[in-house]
Design a protein around this motif. Structure first.
Motif, PDB file in Angstrom:
ATOM      1  N   TYR A  43       4.202   6.777   5.444  1.00 50.95           N
ATOM      2  CA  TYR A  43       4.107   7.747   4.346  1.00 50.95           C
ATOM      3  C   TYR A  43       4.384   9.163   4.851  1.00 50.95           C
ATOM      4  CZ  TYR A  43       2.338  10.603   0.559  1.00 50.95           C
ATOM      5  OH  TYR A  43       2.234  11.543  -0.431  1.00 50.95           O
ATOM      6  N   VAL A  44       3.747   9.549   5.942  1.00 52.02           N
ATOM      7  CA  VAL A  44       3.939  10.899   6.477  1.00 52.02           C
ATOM      8  C   VAL A  44       5.394  11.106   6.896  1.00 52.02           C
ATOM      9  CG1 VAL A  44       3.302  12.488   8.337  1.00 52.02           C
ATOM     10  CG2 VAL A  44       1.532  11.163   7.161  1.00 52.02           C
ATOM     11  N   SER A  45       6.015  10.073   7.438  1.00 53.25           N
ATOM     12  CA  SER A  45       7.435  10.159   7.804  1.00 53.25           C
ATOM     13  C   SER A  45       8.284  10.410   6.566  1.00 53.25           C
ATOM     14  CB  SER A  45       7.885   8.870   8.494  1.00 53.25           C
ATOM     15  OG  SER A  45       7.189   8.663   9.700  1.00 53.25           O
ATOM     16  N   LEU A  46       8.006   9.675   5.485  1.00 57.36           N
ATOM     17  CA  LEU A  46       8.753   9.850   4.242  1.00 57.36           C
ATOM     18  C   LEU A  46       8.509  11.230   3.643  1.00 57.36           C
ATOM     19  CD1 LEU A  46       8.218   6.333   2.610  1.00 57.36           C
ATOM     20  CD2 LEU A  46      10.317   7.235   3.624  1.00 57.36           C
ATOM     21  N   TYR A  47       7.275  11.700   3.714  1.00 55.50           N
ATOM     22  CA  TYR A  47       6.931  13.038   3.216  1.00 55.50           C
ATOM     23  C   TYR A  47       7.751  14.097   3.956  1.00 55.50           C
ATOM     24  CZ  TYR A  47       3.994  17.116   2.095  1.00 55.50           C
ATOM     25  OH  TYR A  47       3.530  18.350   1.676  1.00 55.50           O
ATOM     26  N   ASN A  48       7.799  13.987   5.285  1.00 57.92           N
ATOM     27  CA  ASN A  48       8.570  14.937   6.083  1.00 57.92           C
ATOM     28  C   ASN A  48      10.046  14.901   5.721  1.00 57.92           C
ATOM     29  OD1 ASN A  48       6.320  15.791   7.519  1.00 57.92           O
ATOM     30  ND2 ASN A  48       6.642  14.362   9.201  1.00 57.92           N
ATOM     31  N   ILE A  49      10.596  13.700   5.653  1.00 58.69           N
ATOM     32  CA  ILE A  49      12.026  13.553   5.368  1.00 58.69           C
ATOM     33  C   ILE A  49      12.360  14.112   3.989  1.00 58.69           C
ATOM     34  CG2 ILE A  49      13.860  11.869   4.938  1.00 58.69           C
ATOM     35  CD1 ILE A  49      12.536  10.115   7.106  1.00 58.69           C
ATOM     36  N   LEU A 104       0.827  -1.201   0.000  1.00 63.70           N
ATOM     37  CA  LEU A 104       0.000   0.000   0.000  1.00 63.70           C
ATOM     38  C   LEU A 104       0.866   1.256   0.000  1.00 63.70           C
ATOM     39  CD1 LEU A 104      -2.831   1.185   0.072  1.00 63.70           C
ATOM     40  CD2 LEU A 104      -2.797   0.992   2.577  1.00 63.70           C
ATOM     41  N   LEU A 105       1.987   1.211   0.705  1.00 59.22           N
ATOM     42  CA  LEU A 105       2.898   2.355   0.736  1.00 59.22           C
ATOM     43  C   LEU A 105       3.430   2.653  -0.664  1.00 59.22           C
ATOM     44  CD1 LEU A 105       4.439   4.452   2.462  1.00 59.22           C
ATOM     45  CD2 LEU A 105       6.243   2.731   2.755  1.00 59.22           C
ATOM     46  N   ALA A 106       3.820   1.612  -1.379  1.00 55.62           N
ATOM     47  CA  ALA A 106       4.326   1.797  -2.747  1.00 55.62           C
ATOM     48  C   ALA A 106       3.249   2.402  -3.649  1.00 55.62           C
ATOM     49  CB  ALA A 106       4.798   0.463  -3.312  1.00 55.62           C
ATOM     50  N   SER A 121      -3.080   2.007   9.125  1.00 59.57           N
ATOM     51  CA  SER A 121      -2.422   2.916  10.070  1.00 59.57           C
ATOM     52  C   SER A 121      -0.917   2.934   9.859  1.00 59.57           C
ATOM     53  CB  SER A 121      -2.735   2.507  11.507  1.00 59.57           C
ATOM     54  OG  SER A 121      -4.095   2.695  11.814  1.00 59.57           O
ATOM     55  N   ALA A 122      -0.344   1.751   9.676  1.00 62.51           N
ATOM     56  CA  ALA A 122       1.100   1.651   9.478  1.00 62.51           C
ATOM     57  C   ALA A 122       1.531   2.372   8.209  1.00 62.51           C
ATOM     58  CB  ALA A 122       1.516   0.180   9.419  1.00 62.51           C
ATOM     59  N   LEU A 143      -5.831  11.058   1.301  1.00 60.23           N
ATOM     60  CA  LEU A 143      -4.829  11.764   2.096  1.00 60.23           C
ATOM     61  C   LEU A 143      -3.508  11.891   1.345  1.00 60.23           C
ATOM     62  CD1 LEU A 143      -3.701  12.944   4.771  1.00 60.23           C
ATOM     63  CD2 LEU A 143      -3.240  10.585   5.488  1.00 60.23           C
ATOM     64  N   THR A 144      -3.000  10.780   0.840  1.00 65.21           N
ATOM     65  CA  THR A 144      -1.698  10.808   0.168  1.00 65.21           C
ATOM     66  C   THR A 144      -1.773  11.547  -1.167  1.00 65.21           C
ATOM     67  OG1 THR A 144      -2.141   8.593  -0.754  1.00 65.21           O
ATOM     68  CG2 THR A 144      -0.909   8.711   1.309  1.00 65.21           C
ATOM     69  N   GLY A 145      -2.924  11.455  -1.846  1.00 63.90           N
ATOM     70  CA  GLY A 145      -3.093  12.217  -3.076  1.00 63.90           C
ATOM     71  C   GLY A 145      -3.078  13.710  -2.799  1.00 63.90           C
ATOM     72  N   TYR A 146      -3.724  14.111  -1.721  1.00 65.41           N
ATOM     73  CA  TYR A 146      -3.725  15.519  -1.324  1.00 65.41           C
ATOM     74  C   TYR A 146      -2.311  15.990  -0.991  1.00 65.41           C
ATOM     75  CZ  TYR A 146      -4.041  19.504   1.795  1.00 65.41           C
ATOM     76  OH  TYR A 146      -3.833  20.724   2.410  1.00 65.41           O
ATOM     77  N   LEU A 147      -1.571  15.183  -0.240  1.00 67.59           N
ATOM     78  CA  LEU A 147      -0.200  15.567   0.095  1.00 67.59           C
ATOM     79  C   LEU A 147       0.661  15.645  -1.159  1.00 67.59           C
ATOM     80  CD1 LEU A 147       0.395  13.584   3.419  1.00 67.59           C
ATOM     81  CD2 LEU A 147       0.054  16.048   3.109  1.00 67.59           C
ATOM     82  N   GLY A 148       0.364  14.804  -2.148  1.00 63.39           N
ATOM     83  CA  GLY A 148       1.047  14.916  -3.430  1.00 63.39           C
ATOM     84  C   GLY A 148       0.765  16.251  -4.094  1.00 63.39           C
ATOM     85  N   LEU A 149      -0.493  16.706  -4.009  1.00 56.74           N
ATOM     86  CA  LEU A 149      -0.848  18.016  -4.554  1.00 56.74           C
ATOM     87  C   LEU A 149      -0.044  19.135  -3.889  1.00 56.74           C
ATOM     88  CD1 LEU A 149      -4.756  17.923  -4.886  1.00 56.74           C
ATOM     89  CD2 LEU A 149      -3.086  18.015  -6.753  1.00 56.74           C
ATOM     90  N   THR A 150       0.129  19.034  -2.582  1.00 50.22           N
ATOM     91  CA  THR A 150       0.869  20.080  -1.870  1.00 50.22           C
ATOM     92  C   THR A 150       2.354  20.067  -2.232  1.00 50.22           C
ATOM     93  OG1 THR A 150       1.348  18.697   0.092  1.00 50.22           O
ATOM     94  CG2 THR A 150      -0.745  19.923   0.068  1.00 50.22           C
ATOM     95  N   LEU A 151       2.841  18.933  -2.730  1.00 52.21           N
ATOM     96  CA  LEU A 151       4.236  18.851  -3.164  1.00 52.21           C
ATOM     97  C   LEU A 151       4.456  19.551  -4.504  1.00 52.21           C
ATOM     98  CD1 LEU A 151       5.565  15.245  -2.377  1.00 52.21           C
ATOM     99  CD2 LEU A 151       6.431  17.415  -1.490  1.00 52.21           C
ATOM    100  N   GLY A 152       3.401  19.597  -5.325  1.00 46.02           N
ATOM    101  CA  GLY A 152       3.533  20.161  -6.667  1.00 46.02           C
ATOM    102  C   GLY A 152       4.166  21.534  -6.707  1.00 46.02           C
ATOM    103  N   PRO A 153       3.615  22.526  -5.996  1.00 45.84           N
ATOM    104  CA  PRO A 153       4.218  23.867  -6.035  1.00 45.84           C
ATOM    105  C   PRO A 153       5.626  23.915  -5.447  1.00 45.84           C
ATOM    106  CG  PRO A 153       2.444  23.748  -4.407  1.00 45.84           C
ATOM    107  CD  PRO A 153       2.363  22.501  -5.224  1.00 45.84           C
ATOM    108  N   ILE A 154       5.902  23.057  -4.488  1.00 46.44           N
ATOM    109  CA  ILE A 154       7.254  23.010  -3.914  1.00 46.44           C
ATOM    110  C   ILE A 154       8.248  22.516  -4.957  1.00 46.44           C
ATOM    111  CG2 ILE A 154       8.708  21.955  -2.125  1.00 46.44           C
ATOM    112  CD1 ILE A 154       6.201  21.745  -0.372  1.00 46.44           C
ATOM    113  N   LEU A 155       7.880  21.446  -5.657  1.00 46.84           N
ATOM    114  CA  LEU A 155       8.754  20.911  -6.700  1.00 46.84           C
ATOM    115  C   LEU A 155       8.935  21.920  -7.833  1.00 46.84           C
ATOM    116  CD1 LEU A 155       7.410  17.233  -6.905  1.00 46.84           C
ATOM    117  CD2 LEU A 155       9.409  18.080  -5.674  1.00 46.84           C
ATOM    118  N   SER A 156       7.855  22.592  -8.206  1.00 45.42           N
ATOM    119  CA  SER A 156       7.944  23.604  -9.270  1.00 45.42           C
ATOM    120  C   SER A 156       8.912  24.715  -8.885  1.00 45.42           C
ATOM    121  CB  SER A 156       6.558  24.194  -9.552  1.00 45.42           C
ATOM    122  OG  SER A 156       5.691  23.228 -10.095  1.00 45.42           O
TER     123      SER A 156
END
Length: 217
Positions: free
Chosen positions: A198-204, A27-29, A192-193, A81-94
């Motif tokens: 995922y959130v840990s990887l997002y932060n890192i 699921l993480l992948a 839950s796991a 949740l993870t799709g939303y966090l992906g959206l928030t990454l978009g402007p950062i990556l840009s």
């Protein structure tokens, strides 16, 4: 007879641990791949940078995952949740692509993968029990969150860097803690796991990217 029962229980426990690990990593992948898609979409449509406002939908989605984690609806909310966090990454990556190029992003991805596989692999091989760190990690995240809010509103030199370092260390510890909880039977819910990892990887990833991007600037 007692020995036979003990061996059978141990075997069943090992099978359950293997199942949780397998489902969690699968699921993480998938969620990481889905986040990559939503991040690409966000870059294509110039999705705006939300700043701290991103926390409001994040907390709501996190609550939805927690409430539905024992049902099939939990899968939907994990991807939401993870799709939303992906959206928030978009402007950062840009931003980083436009200012420093793609190299810091590639290096941050590599560093994140190295940290994840190194820490989780260490726990899986040594079977280290990290339950002793539960209180420290939870308290640490609370302190880091308060410091992050203070950093957003107060102009204190070095506080932002200190907060980033705190989140980097705590997220790394959280990977070890969650992996340990799975293999020792403390975590039996792969939804839950997955969210925790995922959130840990997002932060890192975002912290490493900020460090590498700043050094290249």
């Amino acid at each position: 007879m007692q020995e036979l029962y003990t061996q059978s229980s141990t075997g069943a426990s090992s099978l359950e641990v293997s199942k949780v690990l397998r489902n969690t990593y699968a699921l993480l992948a998938m969620t990481i791949a889905f986040s990559a898609v939503t991040a690409t979409i966000a870059m294509a449509i110039n999705f705006p940078y939300m700043g701290l406002w991103m926390l409001l939908p994040y907390i709501g989605l996190l609550y939805a995952v927690e409430k539905t984690k024992n049902s099939t609806a939990g899968i939907f909310w994990v991807f939401a949740l993870t799709g939303y966090l992906g959206l928030t990454l978009g402007p950062i990556l840009s931003f980083y692509i436009g200012t420093t190029g793609i190299e810091p992003i590639i290096m941050a991805l590599g560093g994140t993968a190295l940290i994840f596989f190194g820490l989780s692999g260490y726990v899986l091989v040594t079977r280290k029990d990290m339950s002793f760190a539960t209180g420290f990690i939870m308290t640490g995240f609370l302190v880091a969150f308060v410091a992050m809010m203070a950093s957003a509103f107060l102009d204190i030199s070095g506080l932002s860097l200190a907060v980033s370092c705190m989140f980097l260390v705590l997220s790394s510890l959280l990977i070890m803690w969650q992996t340990s909880a799975i293999i020792h039977g403390g975590e039996t819910n792969y939804i839950s796991a997955t969210v925790t990892l995922y959130v840990s990887l997002y932060n890192i990833f975002t912290i490493l990217l900020s460090f590498l991007g700043a050094s290249d600037d």
